[in-house]
Design an enzyme around this catalytic site. Structure first.
Site, PDB file in Angstrom:
ATOM      1  N   HIS A  53       0.848  -1.196   0.000  1.00 46.85           N
ATOM      2  CA  HIS A  53       0.000   0.000   0.000  1.00 46.85           C
ATOM      3  C   HIS A  53       0.882   1.245   0.000  1.00 46.85           C
ATOM      4  O   HIS A  53       2.017   1.216   0.500  1.00 46.85           O
ATOM      5  CB  HIS A  53      -0.900   0.014   1.246  1.00 46.85           C
ATOM      6  CG  HIS A  53      -2.001  -1.004   1.188  1.00 46.85           C
ATOM      7  ND1 HIS A  53      -2.947  -1.139   2.169  1.00 46.85           N
ATOM      8  CD2 HIS A  53      -2.293  -1.937   0.244  1.00 46.85           C
ATOM      9  CE1 HIS A  53      -3.792  -2.109   1.833  1.00 46.85           C
ATOM     10  NE2 HIS A  53      -3.408  -2.617   0.680  1.00 46.85           N
ATOM     11  N   GLU A  55       0.867   3.921   1.776  1.00 47.44           N
ATOM     12  CA  GLU A  55       1.315   4.390   3.095  1.00 47.44           C
ATOM     13  C   GLU A  55       2.504   3.584   3.607  1.00 47.44           C
ATOM     14  O   GLU A  55       3.437   4.140   4.191  1.00 47.44           O
ATOM     15  CB  GLU A  55       0.186   4.282   4.130  1.00 47.44           C
ATOM     16  CG  GLU A  55      -1.077   5.029   3.786  1.00 47.44           C
ATOM     17  CD  GLU A  55      -2.103   4.122   3.117  1.00 47.44           C
ATOM     18  OE1 GLU A  55      -1.753   3.445   2.130  1.00 47.44           O
ATOM     19  OE2 GLU A  55      -3.256   4.098   3.585  1.00 47.44           O
ATOM     20  N   CYS A  83      -6.143   1.664   5.702  1.00 41.67           N
ATOM     21  CA  CYS A  83      -6.754   0.414   6.154  1.00 41.67           C
ATOM     22  C   CYS A  83      -6.187   0.068   7.535  1.00 41.67           C
ATOM     23  O   CYS A  83      -5.359   0.789   8.087  1.00 41.67           O
ATOM     24  CB  CYS A  83      -6.441  -0.706   5.154  1.00 41.67           C
ATOM     25  SG  CYS A  83      -4.712  -1.206   5.149  1.00 41.67           S
ATOM     26  N   CYS A  86      -2.298  -0.325   7.531  1.00 38.91           N
ATOM     27  CA  CYS A  86      -1.564   0.937   7.433  1.00 38.91           C
ATOM     28  C   CYS A  86      -1.767   1.797   8.682  1.00 38.91           C
ATOM     29  O   CYS A  86      -0.846   2.498   9.105  1.00 38.91           O
ATOM     30  CB  CYS A  86      -1.977   1.701   6.183  1.00 38.91           C
ATOM     31  SG  CYS A  86      -1.485   0.849   4.677  1.00 38.91           S
TER      32      CYS A  86
HETATM   33 ZN   LIG Z   1      -3.392   0.089   3.712  1.00 37.62          ZN
END
Ligand SMILES: [Zn+2]
Length: 143
Positions: A53, A55, A83, A86
């Site tokens: 991801h 992040e 999410c 993260c």
């Molecule tokens: Zn994430």
């Protein structure tokens, strides 16, 4: 000049790069003293890695830049609400501020009743429309 919108536009630009690569279009930047020290976009397809991801990559790259694991006095601008994974990573990083574009009601951390580090300031809804429509359009085109 260095407003939340200014940096969110850069996060959104990262999301557009992800879109061009047929990745779920989410992007982020990490800013320290009004300087961008990390930028990243979602790369889960290209890297074949569900943890890639935006992040997660930006946190690693900002820590490398700073030469320390904690992101104190840093702000993350991310186009979509982080999410659970993260938000956990952001919590460990002790980042000072997180600015979120659009909410992610289903997979975001807020509805899961999770919070970040107690010292982390959270702002939601900066350029919300632009940030959510790029993701919505992407999934519409996949159907
Ligand atoms: Zn994430």
């Amino acid at each position: 000049m260095f407003t939340d919108e200014y940096f969110m536009k850069m996060a959104l630009y990262e999301a557009e790069i992800a879109l061009e690569k047929d990745e779920v279009p989410i992007g982020c930047v990490i800013v320290s003293n009004n300087r961008v020290i990390a930028r990243a976009h979602n790369l889960t397809e290209a890297l074949n890695d569900v943890t890639a991801h935006a992040e997660m990559q930006a946190i690693t790259s900002a820590a490398n830049f700073l030469g320390g694991k904690y992101l104190k006095d840093c702000t993350l601008y991310v186009s979509l609400e982080p999410c659970v994974m993260c938000s956990g990573a952001l919590s460990w990083s002790q980042i000072s501020k997180v600015v979120i574009g659009a909410r992610d009601e289903q997979r975001g951390f807020i509805n899961k009743k999770l919070s970040l580090h107690p010292k982390t300031e959270i702002i939601v809804g900066v350029m919300e429309h632009e940030c959510s429509s790029i993701v919505k359009e992407f999934f519409k085109s996949k159907r």
